[in-house]
Design an enzyme around this catalytic site. Structure first.
Site, mmCIF file in Angstrom:
data_model
loop_
_atom_site.group_PDB
_atom_site.id
_atom_site.type_symbol
_atom_site.label_atom_id
_atom_site.label_comp_id
_atom_site.label_asym_id
_atom_site.label_seq_id
_atom_site.Cartn_x
_atom_site.Cartn_y
_atom_site.Cartn_z
ATOM 1 N N SER A 33 -102.913 20.450 -55.835
ATOM 2 C CA SER A 33 -103.863 20.409 -56.949
ATOM 3 C C SER A 33 -104.200 21.828 -57.380
ATOM 4 C CB SER A 33 -105.146 19.674 -56.531
ATOM 5 O OG SER A 33 -105.813 20.400 -55.500
ATOM 6 N N LYS A 34 -105.045 21.944 -58.392
ATOM 7 C CA LYS A 34 -105.390 23.245 -58.953
ATOM 8 C C LYS A 34 -106.030 24.173 -57.924
ATOM 9 C CE LYS A 34 -105.928 22.003 -63.836
ATOM 10 N NZ LYS A 34 -106.873 21.947 -64.974
ATOM 11 N N ARG A 35 -106.697 23.602 -56.923
ATOM 12 C CA ARG A 35 -107.350 24.469 -55.943
ATOM 13 C C ARG A 35 -106.342 25.247 -55.109
ATOM 14 N NH1 ARG A 35 -107.849 22.383 -50.718
ATOM 15 N NH2 ARG A 35 -107.039 20.255 -50.456
#
Length: 516
Positions: free
Chosen positions: A259-261
């Site tokens: 994910s973006k994290r």
């Protein structure tokens, strides 16, 4: 073309193309091309608050940049290039089709209106969780009397339409995972049409796939739990059940969902960083798929018709691809591995191709150089030579600008190793001789270096070669002791810049050598 094989990629146009979505599109595209089938691009845009035509275009642009054109899609439909059999290809333009199919299920007694409010459903969900039960709809609106329904309507409640889930076992015969069984009684009656008139995901996707005659559904295994609901709907609609193939999830290095994290995850972001489409396609293909030949790069052997490298890669992949070689286990995304692979494909291109590819837009070298150096020299041949000299030193196209400071900046920073090399015993003499010889006519750099060696022997009475010769020259001219070959560096810098840098090195760094 095999008209019976039809696959689809159906992203929601609510953002950018995720690297996992790109892999799903690639596997569908490869399967379609391998079987002579049709690759359909569909837009699941029923999230009215977040979907946009801009996002849809971005996704299309990314797919085309990756070399994955589609046979049917919204753009071709809008342009009137397709027959009317399967379109439209945006869900918001298919609402009448969903209503028609919903009415069929209602008339057959396989669906019913539900007047439960969101607040009531949430309260029951909390009660189920507190009792350590899996939340599911309890069916209380299944058998409403006419009076009860009239009462709810008079209260202003808006109805959803729910599917009557039968008490059966559902068998999913997955082409990758084998047989997977589900107990439908654990699902609960699910929503077909929302109160705002838009379809739920499971209903829309079944209607779309059945009316578009999709034969194989190749998608991420996070959708496996949706499959029993969808099979029940196919059966209720008397539609053929397509073949399912759930490909493994892509995980981050910490083995959680990517994910973006975890940093960059979209194709557009990777493109901005300077990844080439060849590297992205080559790398993501190997996330969950292992070709029989156990190859890592797909650019060899090149095609006989001298096609672009990306076309060669996709052609070789198509020939090798099979769903039987797709793994069940999750694949771990390694950005460093993709970066290393990107370096391979940068080195395969000429300086001219890297400079001007993609019309000068990123990730072309010209785009990054213009961003860092707004007033570039007009000599394109010089820029081509700079890129050619530096391409072996970089793994991302964005690295070309800082690397090019050696050629484009008047002053250059000196790395620690370069400073040390300039302080060696013979460094001053080597550079003084180079400054003299650079003014003379030499037939190429090798002859120039040979002249420096001869002059050093004459002046010092000893030979000089290897690091003692090359490191001080590199250090003075580039600020580094490693990098492009001097045969590339010296012609690109030119006499004046070379003399200025030698003068600066002699003035600030080189020690005076006594006794010479």
């Amino acid at each position: 073309m095999n008209e019976r094989i039809r696959v689809r990629f159906a992203p929601a146009p609510t953002g950018y193309l995720h690297i996992g979505g790109a892999r799903t599109a690639l596997f569908n595209w490869l399967f379609a091309r391998k079987t002579g089938g049709t690759f359909v691009l569909r837009s699941e845009d029923t999230d009215l608050a977040r979907s946009s035509l801009k996002s849809e275009k971005t996704i299309m642009d990314d797919l085309l940049w990756l070399g994955l054109p589609w046979d049917e899609g919204a753009d071709k439909w809008d342009a009137g290039l397709l027959d009317k059999d399967f379109g439209p290809y945006r869900q918001t333009e298919r609402l009448s089709i969903y209503r028609e199919h919903a009415e069929r299920l209602l008339q057959k007694g396989l669906a019913y209106p539900c007047y439960c409010t969101e607040e009531e459903l949430e309260e029951r969900r909390k009660i189920s969780l507190a009792g350590k039960e899996t939340p599911r709809y309890d069916g209380r609106c299944r058998e409403l009397s006419a009076d009860e329904e009239k009462k709810y309507i008079s209260e202003g409640r808006k109805a959803t339409l729910r599917f009557k889930v039968p008490p059966v076992k559902v068998l999913v015969e997955d082409l990758i995972r084998g047989e997977v069984r589900f107990d439908a009684e654990l699902i609960g009656d699910f929503v077909l049409m929302k109160s705002n008139g838009t379809p739920s995901y499971n209903f829309a996707v079944v209607v779309d796939d059945s009316t578009m005659h999709i034969s194989h559904i190749i998608r991420g295994d996070e959708h496996l739990t949706n499959t029993p609901r969808q099979i029940l709907l196919y059966q209720a609609l008397d539609a053929p059940v397509p073949c399912f193939a759930h490909i493994p999830m892509i995980l981050a290095p910490d083995h959680t969902k990517l994910s973006k994290r975890h940093g960059t995850t979209s194709v557009e972001e990777f493109r901005e960083q300077g990844f080439l489409p060849e590297a992205i396609i080559n790398y993501i293909a190997l996330l969950g798929w292992a070709p029989e030949a156990d190859q890592e790069f797909f650019d060899e052997p090149p095609r006989a018709d001298e096609s672009p490298v990306l076309k060669t890669i996709l052609s070789n992949m198509t020939e090798a691809f099979s769903l039987e070689r797709v793994a069940r286990n999750p694949a771990v995304f390694d950005a460093e591995k993709m970066k290393w692979m990107n370096g391979h494909y940068i080195r395969k291109k000429s300086g001219k191709d890297l400079l001007l590819m993609d019309g000068g837009r990123k990730p072309s070298a010209l785009a990054y150089l213009k961003e860092a150096y707004p007033e570039l020299p007009p000599d394109s041949e010089s820029l081509e030579g700079i890129v050619e000299a530096l391409k072996d030193q970089i793994q991302l196209m964005r690295e070309i600008a800082p690397a090019a400071e050696v050629f484009l900046n008047e002053e250059i920073p000196l790395e620690k190793e370069a400073l040390e090399a300039l302080k060696w015993e013979n460094s001053r003499v080597v550079l003084e001789i180079l400054a003299e010889e650079i003014n003379k006519e030499h037939n190429g750099v090798p002859e120039l270096i040979a002249a420096v060696q001869s002059a050093f022997l004459a002046r010092c009475g000893k030979k000089i070669r290897g690091k003692e010769l090359y490191f001080p020259i590199r250090a003075a001219l580039t600020g580094k002791v490693h990098g492009p070959e001097l045969t590339q560096v010296i012609p690109l810098l030119g006499k004046e810049k070379i003399k200025n840098r030698i003068e600066e090195a002699l003035k600030n760094s080189c020690q005076t050598t006594a006794g010479i």
